[in-house]
Design a protein around this motif. Structure first.
Motif, PDB file in Angstrom:
ATOM      1  N   LEU A  78      80.907  88.065 -71.041  1.00 32.84           N
ATOM      2  CA  LEU A  78      80.424  88.555 -69.741  1.00 32.84           C
ATOM      3  C   LEU A  78      79.039  87.985 -69.425  1.00 32.84           C
ATOM      4  O   LEU A  78      78.763  87.569 -68.295  1.00 32.84           O
ATOM      5  CB  LEU A  78      80.383  90.086 -69.728  1.00 32.84           C
ATOM      6  CG  LEU A  78      81.752  90.774 -69.664  1.00 32.84           C
ATOM      7  CD1 LEU A  78      81.609  92.284 -69.874  1.00 32.84           C
ATOM      8  CD2 LEU A  78      82.431  90.491 -68.321  1.00 32.84           C
ATOM      9  N   LEU A  87      74.963  92.192 -63.292  1.00 34.87           N
ATOM     10  CA  LEU A  87      75.739  92.880 -64.321  1.00 34.87           C
ATOM     11  C   LEU A  87      74.793  93.341 -65.418  1.00 34.87           C
ATOM     12  O   LEU A  87      74.024  92.539 -65.954  1.00 34.87           O
ATOM     13  CB  LEU A  87      76.777  91.923 -64.924  1.00 34.87           C
ATOM     14  CG  LEU A  87      77.559  92.509 -66.099  1.00 34.87           C
ATOM     15  CD1 LEU A  87      78.525  93.602 -65.623  1.00 34.87           C
ATOM     16  CD2 LEU A  87      78.330  91.426 -66.839  1.00 34.87           C
ATOM     17  N   SER A 191      84.767  95.791 -60.193  1.00 31.40           N
ATOM     18  CA  SER A 191      85.453  95.929 -61.477  1.00 31.40           C
ATOM     19  C   SER A 191      86.650  94.978 -61.524  1.00 31.40           C
ATOM     20  O   SER A 191      86.986  94.451 -62.585  1.00 31.40           O
ATOM     21  CB  SER A 191      85.883  97.373 -61.710  1.00 31.40           C
ATOM     22  OG  SER A 191      86.671  97.813 -60.640  1.00 31.40           O
ATOM     23  N   ILE A 194      85.557  91.601 -62.799  1.00 32.23           N
ATOM     24  CA  ILE A 194      85.296  91.611 -64.240  1.00 32.23           C
ATOM     25  C   ILE A 194      86.619  91.663 -65.007  1.00 32.23           C
ATOM     26  O   ILE A 194      86.823  90.938 -65.992  1.00 32.23           O
ATOM     27  CB  ILE A 194      84.391  92.810 -64.601  1.00 32.23           C
ATOM     28  CG1 ILE A 194      83.024  92.626 -63.933  1.00 32.23           C
ATOM     29  CG2 ILE A 194      84.256  92.965 -66.117  1.00 32.23           C
ATOM     30  CD1 ILE A 194      82.105  93.820 -64.048  1.00 32.23           C
TER      31      ILE A 194
END
Ligand code: TXA
Ligand code: MG
Length: 338
Positions: A78, A87, A191, A194
């Motif tokens: 990530l 983030l 979301s 991601i």
């Protein structure tokens, strides 16, 4: 932004003073994350409870290991994909991380902000900057230097001007439970984005014994001073009539393009952008302008429930938990003039 300002801001941080930093999400109230007395100033200026942990802003992901004891593989991926960017990763902390920063928790929140001014400041300073949003506790986050100036004047310390924030909604926060990613706060990166990148669903931080504590996710928060209600498209005309018939001044964040202009001088209508990302960018600044206009009630036309709108819906729901909203039942149908 001239280098002299960056150097001066870095010097302020070294001296244990606070500096207001621009980020791509909202402005932050920053201090040297390794200086307990400097960090305590943040809490005093914001009026924030001491057990609310702060995000440590770092210059790049190579700084992760200085703060985090363990870095799950998904966290590394990530960071590689979304940093610099909106983030925040919550990871097991190193023992050296100050309890003032972590709110006494055994984790630390980290992010690399995507703003040229603050990236240069992080480079000049050479350490981590602990920074919550630069607003009084529970209030709307600032999306311009002007918002911070209006709210704090000189008391927040030096303000680095970085223009209007490009996202306008706070960062998405992801923690890890046994290495599995958990969504702790919806934010600027949806979301869905991601999940598509990781190829797994994010766990949700429901009530459970392993629940992670995210102060700022339970209370009324991100709230304008004016009581706010989120209503369906159909309910809006009735509520507006009900309020204005009682002499109340109401503002409306409208998503319907076919809505007629204000029906009375008691009404202010703002036509909101139809895309979630554009809506999020302007939301706080419009709510601030509604506060300044001395309205008695803000009505918000409920946005779609899709994942792109998750952060906007989350902030609106918290803003609507306003402690001052008196019970105001929907009017019985016969009260509505035709
Ligand atoms: O976009 C943002 O995230 C902005 C900019 C300035 O970076 N910052 C921001 O900070 O929104 P703040 O303090 O207003 O919100 C940070 C959230 C809080 O809800 C806090 O509880 C959570 O992050 N948090 C911080 N450290 C945590 C930790 N160790 N575990 C769980 N939650 C944490
Ligand atoms: Mg905040």
């Amino acid at each position: 932004m001239i280098s002299r300002d960056i150097d001066r801001a870095a010097e302020h941080l070294r001296q244990g003073r606070t500096v207001v930093i621009p980020t791509e999400t909202v402005y932050g109230l920053g201090a040297d994350a390794t200086n307990a007395r400097a960090v305590e100033k943040i809490f005093a200026i914001k009026g924030r409870p001491k057990n609310h942990p702060l995000i440590v802003h770092i210059g790049d992901s190579s700084g992760l290991a200085a703060w985090a004891e363990e870095i799950p593989p998904a966290a590394r991926r990530l960071a590689g994909r979304f940093w610099p960017g909106p983030l925040t990763l919550v990871l097991p902390r190193r023992r050296s991380v100050l309890p003032e920063v972590t709110g006494g928790q055994n984790t630390v929140a980290l992010r690399v902000p995507d703003h040229p001014v603050t990236l240069r400041l992080l480079q000049a300073f050479g350490g981590g900057i602990a920074a919550p949003s630069a607003n009084r506790f529970g209030q709307l986050s600032p999306t311009s230097a002007r918002h911070v100036q209006d709210e704090f004047g000189e008391s927040a310390g030096m303000i680095l001007e970085g223009g209007p924030c490009s996202f306008g909604v706070e960062s998405t926060i992801v923690g890890f439970r046994e290495d599995k990613p958990v969504l702790l706060r919806p934010g600027a990166i949806s979301s869905g984005t991601i999940e598509a990148f990781l190829g797994v669903r994010l766990l949700r931080n429901g009530a459970g014994q392993n629940e992670m504590r995210v102060p700022g996710s339970t209370l009324s928060h991100y709230a304008p001073k004016t009581p706010l209600e989120v209503l369906s498209t159909d309910d809006i005309p009735y509520r507006l009539l009900y309020l204005t018939a009682r002499g109340q001044k109401a503002g409306l964040l409208s998503l319907s393009r076919d809505r007629k202009g204000p029906a009375s001088e008691k009404e202010t209508v703002f036509s909101m952008p139809m895309e979630a990302i554009d809506y999020g960018r302007v939301l706080y600044s419009i709510l601030r302008s509604f506060d300044r206009a001395g309205l008695e009630r803000i009505l918000v036309e409920s946005p779609p429930r899709t994942t792109e709108w998750e952060a906007v819906n989350d902030r609106l729901a918290r803003a609507a938990l306003h402690p001052l909203i008196p019970e105001c039942p929907a009017p019985p149908a016969r009260e509505i003039p035709r």
